[in-house]
Design an enzyme around this catalytic site. Structure first.
Site, short mmCIF file in Angstrom:
data_model
loop_
_atom_site.label_atom_id
_atom_site.label_comp_id
_atom_site.label_asym_id
_atom_site.label_seq_id
_atom_site.Cartn_x
_atom_site.Cartn_y
_atom_site.Cartn_z
CD1 TRP A 168 46.65 44.71 42.06
CD2 TRP A 168 45.22 44.12 43.68
NE1 TRP A 168 46.85 45.55 43.12
CE2 TRP A 168 45.99 45.22 44.12
CE3 TRP A 168 44.27 43.58 44.54
CZ2 TRP A 168 45.83 45.80 45.39
CZ3 TRP A 168 44.10 44.15 45.80
CH2 TRP A 168 44.87 45.24 46.21
CG ASP A 197 40.58 44.00 38.67
OD1 ASP A 197 40.26 45.20 38.50
OD2 ASP A 197 41.25 43.61 39.64
CE LYS A 227 43.87 51.03 41.41
NZ LYS A 227 44.66 51.33 42.56
N1 PMP Z 1 42.42 45.15 41.37
C1 PMP Z 1 43.40 45.97 40.97
C2 PMP Z 1 44.00 45.78 39.61
C3 PMP Z 1 43.85 46.99 41.83
O1 PMP Z 1 44.83 47.80 41.45
C4 PMP Z 1 43.26 47.13 43.10
C5 PMP Z 1 43.66 48.21 44.07
N2 PMP Z 1 44.84 48.78 43.91
C6 PMP Z 1 42.25 46.23 43.47
C7 PMP Z 1 41.85 45.28 42.57
C8 PMP Z 1 41.58 46.32 44.81
O2 PMP Z 1 40.82 47.46 44.79
P1 PMP Z 1 40.00 48.01 46.04
O3 PMP Z 1 40.99 48.57 46.99
O4 PMP Z 1 39.13 49.04 45.40
O5 PMP Z 1 39.23 46.89 46.61
#
Ligand code: PMP
Length: 366
Positions: free
Chosen positions: A102, A177, A201
Site C-alpha cells: 500500500w 495512511d 476495516k
Molecule cells: N491503504 C491500506 C493500508 C489499505 O489496506 C487499503 C485497502 N485494503 C488501501 C490503502 C486502499 O483502500 P481503498 O480500497 O479504500 O481505496
C-alpha cells in the site's frame, strides 16, 4: 440466522450490535417514515447522524480542535492521488516510506502527479529488497530537507507489517495512511498533518473515507484544482458539498457508538493486543509449520500473515477452516499463504476458536 467467524481483510466484520441497530431502524428511521438512506442529506434527521458520527470520531480519537475531520469518497486510493495534488507543488518533493504494497501504491500514484507537474516523489527508504518483512527504521531513512511532506502507512494490510509505535520522520509534514489500524489503539494525532483511512476495516462499510488534517495544513493546499478535489471545500461544507454516502456514514455512527459504549479505544486496544498475542503464540509454538515471515517487532496486531509448509496445505487450511465456519483467511494474491485479520469487530472467541483449529490442524498435518 447463522453468522460466521469473519476474518476478512476489508470489507471486514462489523459489530453485530451496529448491524442490529441498522436492521431495527431500517424501515422507519426515527419516526421519519422512511429509512435513513431515503432521507435527504440536507434534512435535520440526516444531519444529526452526520454530525454525531463526526463528533464521535473526534471524541474517540481525542482529535485536537485545530484539526478538521471530513468524510470523503473514493477510498484510501483516492487519497493516494489527492494528497500529492494538494500538497506536492511544481518543483517540490515528497518523501515516501515504502514498506509494503500500500505504501508502494501511494508512492506510485504520487509519482504520476509529480511527473505531470515537474515535482519529485522520492522513496526515502524501502524494505522491498527484504520482501517487506519489517517496518522501515527511522535511522535508515534518507530524507530530503526540503520535502513538502513525508508519507507512510502505519499498517501494511497485505504484508502484515505494522509500526507498533508511530514514528515521525524529520521535520516535514507527516502524512499517514491508517486505513487498516485506525481506532485500533490510542495514539497522539498532533504530530500528523494529515491522516486518512478507508472505513471498511475498523470504522464501517466501504464507501466512506475519513480524513483528519490540521487546519493550517489544509489551508496550504493547492487552490487551482477543481473545487471537489480540494480538502478545504469539504471542510467548509462540513462534508456535505455534494450527496455523501449517507447510509455508510450512518453505519459509521453505529460502529462508533458501539466502540464508545464498549469502553472506547483504550478497551479495544487491550482486546486487540490479547487477540494478536494469542494467535502469534500458536504460530510461534509451531514455527516449523506456521511460518510468519515478519520480524517480531514489526508484526501487525491487525493482520497476521503466515505460510504453511506447502501451498497445498495453505489451501487445505483455508478449506477446512471454512467448513468450521471461519472465513476470510486466504492470504492476498500477491503473497499467498494465510492472513488473519483481527480488526476491532473480530471477537476474541473467534480468535480462540481459530487457535484451537490451528493446533488441531498441525497435529493432523504437521
Ligand atoms: N491503504 C491500506 C493500508 C489499505 O489496506 C487499503 C485497502 N485494503 C488501501 C490503502 C486502499 O483502500 P481503498 O480500497 O479504500 O481505496
Amino acid at each position: 440466522m447463522s453468522r460466521i467467524m469473519n476474518f476478512n481483510p476489508g470489507p471486514a466484520a462489523l459489530p453485530v450490535v451496529a448491524l442490529e441497530r441498522a436492521r431495527d431502524e431500517l424501515l422507519d428511521f426515527e419516526g421519519s417514515g422512511m429509512s435513513v438512506m431515503e432521507n435527504s442529506h440536507r434534512s435535520k434527521v440526516y444531519e444529526a447522524v452526520h454530525d454525531r458520527a463526526l463528533s464521535l470520531l473526534r471524541e474517540l480519537m481525542a482529535i485536537p480542535e485545530d484539526y478538521d475531520v471530513v468524510f470523503l469518497q473514493g477510498g484510501a486510493s483516492m487519497q493516494f492521488a489527492l494528497v500529492p495534488m494538494s500538497f506536492l507543488p511544481p518543483g517540490g518533493s515528497a518523501d515516501h516510506i515504502a514498506m509494503g504494497a500500500w505504501s508502494e501504491k501511494a508512492h506510485s500514484e504520487a509519482a504520476v502527479w509529480a511527473n505531470a507537474v515537474g515535482a519529485r516523489a522520492r522513496v526515502a527508504a524501502s524494505t522491498r529488497e527484504g520482501g517487506y518483512t519489517r517496518v522501515v527504521r527511522p535511522e535508515e531513512v534518507k530524507l530530503d530537507d526540503g520535502a513538502a511532506y513525508v508519507h507512510y502507512a502505519s499498517n501494511e494490510t497485505i504484508h502484515g507489517v505494522q509500526y507498533r509505535q508511530l514514528p515521525t520522520f524529520g521535520r516535514a509534514s507527516q502524512v499517514c495512511d491508517m486505513s487498516s489500524d485506525i481506532l485500533s489503539r490510542k495514539f497522539d494525532v498532533a504530530p500528523f498533518s494529515l491522516i486518512y483511512a478507508g472505513a471498511q476495516k475498523n470504522i464501517g462499510p466501504s464507501g466512506v473515507t475519513i480524513v483528519i488534517a490540521r487546519h493550517d495544513f489544509i489551508e496550504q493546499g493547492r487552490k487551482d484544482l477543481p473545487k471537489i478535489l480540494q480538502y478545504r471545500t469539504h471542510v467548509e461544507a462540513n462534508s456535505l458539498l455534494n450527496t455523501p454516502p449517507t447510509f455508510g456514514i450512518y453505519l459509521v455512527r453505529n460502529v462508533l457508538d458501539w466502540l464508545q459504549s464498549s469502553g472506547g479505544v483504550d478497551a479495544i486496544e487491550k482486546q486487540n493486543g490479547m487477540k494478536a498475542a494469542e494467535l502469534y503464540a500458536v504460530i510461534d509454538a509451531h514455527r516449523e509449520f506456521y511460518r510468519c515471515p515478519v520480524e517480531l517487532e514489526s508484526r501487525s496486531v491487525m493482520n497476521a500473515v503466515f505460510r504453511l509448509p506447502t501451498e497445498a496445505l495453505d489451501k487445505l487450511f483455508v478449506d477446512e477452516a471454512k467448513k468450521a465456519s471461519m472465513v476470510g483467511l486466504k492470504g492476498h494474491r500477491v503473497i499467498g499463504g494465510i492472513r488473519v485479520s483481527l480488526y476491532n469487530a473480530v471477537e476474541p472467541t473467534w480468535v480462540s476458536t481459530l487457535c484451537t483449529f490451528m493446533k488441531d490442524f498441525v497435529n493432523r498435518h504437521g
